[in-house]
Enzyme design. Structure first.
Site, short mmCIF file in Angstrom:
data_model
loop_
_atom_site.label_atom_id
_atom_site.label_comp_id
_atom_site.label_asym_id
_atom_site.label_seq_id
_atom_site.Cartn_x
_atom_site.Cartn_y
_atom_site.Cartn_z
CD GLU A 1 -2.31 1.34 2.91
OE1 GLU A 1 -1.69 0.86 3.89
OE2 GLU A 1 -3.41 1.90 3.02
CG ASN B 1 -4.70 4.10 0.20
OD1 ASN B 1 -4.02 3.47 -0.59
ND2 ASN B 1 -4.52 4.04 1.52
CE LYS C 1 -7.17 1.64 3.69
NZ LYS C 1 -5.88 2.05 4.30
CD GLU D 1 -5.40 5.16 5.39
OE1 GLU D 1 -5.93 4.88 4.32
OE2 GLU D 1 -4.95 4.30 6.18
CB CYS E 1 -4.17 -1.31 4.63
SG CYS E 1 -3.47 -1.31 6.29
CG ASN F 1 1.87 1.62 4.80
OD1 ASN F 1 2.97 2.14 4.88
ND2 ASN F 1 1.35 1.25 3.66
#
Ligand code: CDV
Length: 310
Positions: free
Chosen positions: A47, A107, A124, A143, A169, A194
């Site tokens: 990621e 993302n 994502k 995020e 993730c 991550n």
């Protein structure tokens, strides 16, 4: 036709804030070359593979934020990776921060075919963290500030003789992710992560518990959907912030068959027999025979849990 896919999970060690895209891409190419030597079919990168995990930094200047994003893919910096992969005839999956021409930020992960052409894109869906500076946390996870939730659902692609899906993730912790992919017959799920080694809101949730939760999510997702699953970390200490390792390949029985030993750049390889997904898909997880959708309405009609009144 053989349905064995030789997969390399290309774990990234830490990327410091000051490290250039060019230096990072050189590290990715080095892993790609090693995977090519071992005759891999697919390399899975992590990621946000091109930069440090920048959502830990609180930024208010949009130009500073946008410097972490890619406007084109391939970009100038990543073109050498695409060219080398095409030369080797290896497919790859890459995670990065995407800034679209109309100003949306995601993302994102892409799947690139052996011919160097884009096969698929995923954005994502389950963004963790928060949108504003939170002084109660031991470090930030912004995020929700820097990305919008993905807008293309959970697609899968027919590629390399199988059915391939991606997630990113935090998505791996959500059974909804896996089932959406499972319902499209996914045979291999590729993801990068991550994951900070310690919970920023709970200091006693440290590396051992984080690794346990990661394994639990990966193994359950793979088993319950009878799919291979490849999870690739970015790990080690980035500017004083530790990220956990735990890159792994999980088989359709939910067993971890290969796992990273370090928190550095490391290749983890396995021959994934896509036909090994059949038994689970045709027996205990034969969805057509066993799913009872008349009882699943809440899953798409509500978000918050609603316990009954006392
Ligand atoms: N990058 C992530 O999505 N990280 C989350 C952390 C915040 C828990 C994860 O699920 O690993």
């Amino acid at each position: 036709m053989s349905r064995i896919l030789r997969v390399a999970a290309a774990q990234s060690g830490p990327i410091q804030r000051a490290e250039s895209r060019q230096a990072v891409v050189a590290r990715l190419i080095e892993m790609l070359d090693r995977a090519a030597e071992k005759k891999c079919d697919l390399v899975v990168f992590t990621e946000l593979a091109l930069t440090t995990f920048f959502p830990r930094w609180y930024m208010t200047d949009q130009a500073e934020v946008d410097a972490w994003f890619e406007r084109d893919m391939p970009s100038l910096a990543t073109r050498p990776l695409f060219e080398r992969a095409q030369k080797h005839g290896i497919a790859f999956k890459l995670g990065y921060a995407e800034l679209t021409p109309d100003g949306h930020r995601f993302n994102t992960a892409i799947l690139v075919g052996r011919d160097g052409k884009l096969l698929g894109k995923y954005r994502k869906v389950h963004l963790p963290g928060h949108g504003e500076f939170d002084p109660a946390r031991s470090f930030q996870h912004l995020e929700k500030r820097y990305f919008e939730p993905g807008d293309i659902g959970f697609p899968v692609w027919r590629a390399m003789g199988g059915v391939i899906g991606m997630c990113i993730c935090n998505d791996r912790r959500w059974p909804e992710t896996w089932r959406m992919l499972g319902l499209q017959g996914v045979e291999l799920v590729a993801l990068g992560f991550n994951t900070p080694s310690v919970n920023s809101q709970k200091a006693d949730e440290g590396p051992a518990q984080r690794a346990f939760q990661h394994r639990l999510s990966m193994q359950a997702g793979a088993y319950q959907n009878a799919t291979w699953a490849v999870a690739v970390a970015k790990c080690g200490v980035e500017d004083g912030h530790p990220l956990m390792g735990g890159t792994m390949i999980v088989d359709p029985n939910g067993e971890i068959v290969a796992e990273a030993q370090t928190e550095d750049d490391e290749l983890v390889m396995w021959d994934c027999d896509l036909d090994a997904t059949r038994f689970g898909k045709e027996t205990v997880f034969d969805f057509a025979r066993h799913r009872r959708i008349e009882h699943y309405g809440r899953i798409t009609s509500q978000t918050a849990a609603t316990p009954p009144d006392k």
